[in-house]
Write a protein that holds these residues in place. Structure first.
Motif, PDB file in Angstrom:
ATOM      1  N   PRO A  88     -20.823-105.939   5.224  1.00 51.84           N
ATOM      2  CA  PRO A  88     -20.780-107.305   5.740  1.00 51.84           C
ATOM      3  C   PRO A  88     -21.959-108.141   5.259  1.00 51.84           C
ATOM      4  O   PRO A  88     -23.069-107.642   5.081  1.00 51.84           O
ATOM      5  N   GLY A  89     -21.697-109.408   5.045  1.00 53.59           N
ATOM      6  CA  GLY A  89     -22.716-110.363   4.640  1.00 53.59           C
ATOM      7  C   GLY A  89     -22.295-111.749   5.070  1.00 53.59           C
ATOM      8  O   GLY A  89     -21.280-111.917   5.751  1.00 53.59           O
ATOM      9  N   LEU A  90     -23.072-112.744   4.673  1.00 54.31           N
ATOM     10  CA  LEU A  90     -22.762-114.132   5.004  1.00 54.31           C
ATOM     11  C   LEU A  90     -22.860-115.008   3.766  1.00 54.31           C
ATOM     12  O   LEU A  90     -23.769-114.834   2.955  1.00 54.31           O
ATOM     13  N   VAL A  91     -21.943-115.943   3.644  1.00 56.47           N
ATOM     14  CA  VAL A  91     -22.055-117.020   2.667  1.00 56.47           C
ATOM     15  C   VAL A  91     -22.657-118.186   3.440  1.00 56.47           C
ATOM     16  O   VAL A  91     -22.122-118.593   4.473  1.00 56.47           O
ATOM     17  N   VAL A 129     -21.138-126.742   0.343  1.00 58.82           N
ATOM     18  CA  VAL A 129     -21.511-126.196  -0.967  1.00 58.82           C
ATOM     19  C   VAL A 129     -22.310-124.917  -0.754  1.00 58.82           C
ATOM     20  O   VAL A 129     -23.234-124.885   0.070  1.00 58.82           O
ATOM     21  N   ILE A 130     -21.972-123.893  -1.492  1.00 61.40           N
ATOM     22  CA  ILE A 130     -22.667-122.608  -1.338  1.00 61.40           C
ATOM     23  C   ILE A 130     -24.149-122.776  -1.652  1.00 61.40           C
ATOM     24  O   ILE A 130     -24.525-123.247  -2.723  1.00 61.40           O
ATOM     25  N   ASP A 131     -24.975-122.387  -0.692  1.00 57.55           N
ATOM     26  CA  ASP A 131     -26.426-122.387  -0.876  1.00 57.55           C
ATOM     27  C   ASP A 131     -26.885-120.994  -1.298  1.00 57.55           C
ATOM     28  O   ASP A 131     -27.834-120.853  -2.048  1.00 57.55           O
ATOM     29  N   GLY A 132     -26.202-119.971  -0.798  1.00 56.55           N
ATOM     30  CA  GLY A 132     -26.570-118.611  -1.143  1.00 56.55           C
ATOM     31  C   GLY A 132     -25.722-117.606  -0.400  1.00 56.55           C
ATOM     32  O   GLY A 132     -24.875-117.958   0.419  1.00 56.55           O
ATOM     33  N   VAL A 133     -25.958-116.360  -0.733  1.00 57.74           N
ATOM     34  CA  VAL A 133     -25.261-115.251  -0.101  1.00 57.74           C
ATOM     35  C   VAL A 133     -26.320-114.333   0.496  1.00 57.74           C
ATOM     36  O   VAL A 133     -27.301-113.987  -0.160  1.00 57.74           O
ATOM     37  N   LEU A 134     -26.114-113.964   1.745  1.00 59.31           N
ATOM     38  CA  LEU A 134     -27.068-113.132   2.464  1.00 59.31           C
ATOM     39  C   LEU A 134     -26.441-111.776   2.739  1.00 59.31           C
ATOM     40  O   LEU A 134     -25.410-111.683   3.389  1.00 59.31           O
ATOM     41  N   ALA A 135     -27.067-110.737   2.196  1.00 60.91           N
ATOM     42  CA  ALA A 135     -26.614-109.371   2.421  1.00 60.91           C
ATOM     43  C   ALA A 135     -27.569-108.707   3.413  1.00 60.91           C
ATOM     44  O   ALA A 135     -28.733-109.094   3.523  1.00 60.91           O
ATOM     45  N   PHE A 136     -27.064-107.709   4.127  1.00 62.66           N
ATOM     46  CA  PHE A 136     -27.811-107.078   5.211  1.00 62.66           C
ATOM     47  C   PHE A 136     -27.957-105.582   4.997  1.00 62.66           C
ATOM     48  O   PHE A 136     -27.086-104.938   4.464  1.00 62.66           O
ATOM     49  N   ARG A 137     -29.050-105.057   5.502  1.00 65.68           N
ATOM     50  CA  ARG A 137     -29.192-103.610   5.691  1.00 65.68           C
ATOM     51  C   ARG A 137     -29.429-103.436   7.188  1.00 65.68           C
ATOM     52  O   ARG A 137     -30.291-104.099   7.762  1.00 65.68           O
ATOM     53  N   ARG A 185     -18.507-116.798  -6.488  1.00 66.19           N
ATOM     54  CA  ARG A 185     -18.361-117.043  -5.060  1.00 66.19           C
ATOM     55  C   ARG A 185     -17.646-118.352  -4.770  1.00 66.19           C
ATOM     56  O   ARG A 185     -17.198-118.584  -3.687  1.00 66.19           O
ATOM     57  N   ARG A 186     -17.543-119.235  -5.731  1.00 71.98           N
ATOM     58  CA  ARG A 186     -16.864-120.514  -5.493  1.00 71.98           C
ATOM     59  C   ARG A 186     -15.371-120.293  -5.281  1.00 71.98           C
ATOM     60  O   ARG A 186     -14.714-121.059  -4.634  1.00 71.98           O
ATOM     61  N   VAL A 187     -14.849-119.223  -5.854  1.00 72.88           N
ATOM     62  CA  VAL A 187     -13.425-118.950  -5.756  1.00 72.88           C
ATOM     63  C   VAL A 187     -13.129-117.914  -4.685  1.00 72.88           C
ATOM     64  O   VAL A 187     -12.222-118.066  -3.889  1.00 72.88           O
TER      65      VAL A 187
END
Length: 159
Positions: free
Chosen positions: A112-115, A121-129, A150-152
């Motif tokens: 799981p992560g967050l856009v 507009v996509i600012d970034g993607v956040l991945a978790f541990r 990630r735009r698509v």
């Protein structure tokens, strides 16, 4: 032609065979996924509402935040270590967003992560541990060339 109404099909058994659910590997995977999902939901809710105590509650005391702007987007130059410092950094980013800040769940490398978006507009993607139901690592990718796909599509993850 037969005019008859059939009853909806029902399945009386368990979703998975009991022997499969009882294996340690499956139980660990299920528990890991549930911990990740709960942590992601708690983090997302606290971030979007800027509930700083909520962020502190879900972050491990020694959490590490790493970001990548690729020299094209603002990012932390060095890893940010410690829950207090990470919360201050995130609050500053979200608070300074020039527009409407939103987040949506996604999958990053199978986890799981967050856009994160500003005005859609996509600012970034956040991945978790996540370890022991607390976020121990955050990996924020803002580098535009790494986000083009990630735009698509939305799904992303991390471990």
């Amino acid at each position: 032609m037969n005019d008859h109404v059939s009853a909806p099909a029902t399945y009386a058994g368990t979703w998975l065979p009991e022997s499969l659910l009882a294996t340690p590997e499956v139980a660990e995977d299920v528990e890991r996924f549930e911990n990740l999902s709960r942590a992601l939901h708690s983090f997302q809710s606290a971030l979007e509402t800027q509930h700083l105590q909520g962020l502190l509650d879900i972050l491990a005391p020694d959490v590490v935040f790493v970001s990548d702007g690729g020299g094209l987007q603002q990012a932390a130059v060095r890893p940010v270590v410690g829950a207090d410092k990470v919360v201050r950094y995130l609050a500053g980013r979200v608070g300074r967003a020039d527009g409407t800040f939103t987040s949506e769940p996604t999958t990053v490398n199978g986890n799981p992560g967050l856009v994160l978006r500003v005005d859609g507009v996509i600012d970034g993607v956040l991945a978790f541990r996540v370890d022991n139901a607390r976020v121990t690592g955050l990996y924020y990718v803002r580098h535009p060339e790494r986000l083009t796909g990630r735009r698509v599509r939305n799904p992303l993850t991390s471990r």
